[in-house]
Design a protein around this motif. Sequence first.
Motif, short mmCIF file in Angstrom:
data_model
loop_
_atom_site.label_atom_id
_atom_site.label_comp_id
_atom_site.label_asym_id
_atom_site.label_seq_id
_atom_site.Cartn_x
_atom_site.Cartn_y
_atom_site.Cartn_z
N TRP A 1 3.78 7.10 -6.59
CA TRP A 1 3.40 6.59 -5.28
C TRP A 1 4.46 5.63 -4.78
N THR B 1 0.84 -1.19 0.00
CA THR B 1 0.00 0.00 0.00
C THR B 1 0.87 1.25 0.00
N PRO B 2 0.63 2.17 -0.92
CA PRO B 2 1.42 3.40 -0.91
C PRO B 2 1.09 4.27 0.30
N THR B 3 2.12 4.91 0.84
CA THR B 3 1.92 5.86 1.93
C THR B 3 2.43 7.25 1.57
N ILE B 4 3.15 7.34 0.45
CA ILE B 4 3.79 8.59 0.03
C ILE B 4 3.43 8.89 -1.43
N ALA B 5 3.11 10.15 -1.70
CA ALA B 5 2.96 10.62 -3.08
C ALA B 5 4.04 11.67 -3.32
N LEU C 1 3.89 14.17 -0.20
CA LEU C 1 2.69 14.16 0.62
C LEU C 1 2.50 12.77 1.22
N HIS C 2 2.04 12.74 2.45
CA HIS C 2 1.71 11.49 3.12
C HIS C 2 0.25 11.17 2.86
N LEU C 3 0.00 10.00 2.30
CA LEU C 3 -1.35 9.57 2.00
C LEU C 3 -2.08 9.27 3.31
N ARG C 4 -3.17 9.94 3.54
CA ARG C 4 -3.92 9.76 4.78
C ARG C 4 -5.11 8.83 4.59
N HIS C 5 -5.87 9.03 3.50
CA HIS C 5 -7.06 8.23 3.24
C HIS C 5 -7.19 8.05 1.73
N SER C 6 -7.80 6.96 1.33
CA SER C 6 -8.07 6.70 -0.07
C SER C 6 -9.51 6.25 -0.20
#
Length: 108
Positions: A60, A4-8, A98-103
């Motif tokens: 990502w 799962t990606p956590t960074i964009a 950017l840190h992915l918070r929610h998808s």
Amino acid sequence: MHVTPTIARIWRGRTRPEHADIYEAYNYEIGIRPLIAKSLGVRTFREDRPDETWFVTMSWWADMESMAAFTGSDPTAVHHLPRDGEFLIELPERIEVLHLRHSYGTSG
């Protein structure tokens, strides 16, 4: 195994319209293809305006460490392609991490 990606990581640059098609092809070969091989995913965007064309690349990553393994020592630094100075109106001074918070939903 699904990661799962956590960074964009987001890069933005702009060219003159007469250079846009050439830059898009160059950017794909030299910049995007290596990203495709190492990141969890890549999306490229283009906006043609009357006086300039904007390009945005989003990639990502699983985490900062995996991004740093690809970019080199500082994953938050801009890494210009060898011919960016020929094509871009100005060399970008920064990228966004950017840190992915929610998808929500799905995207292809």
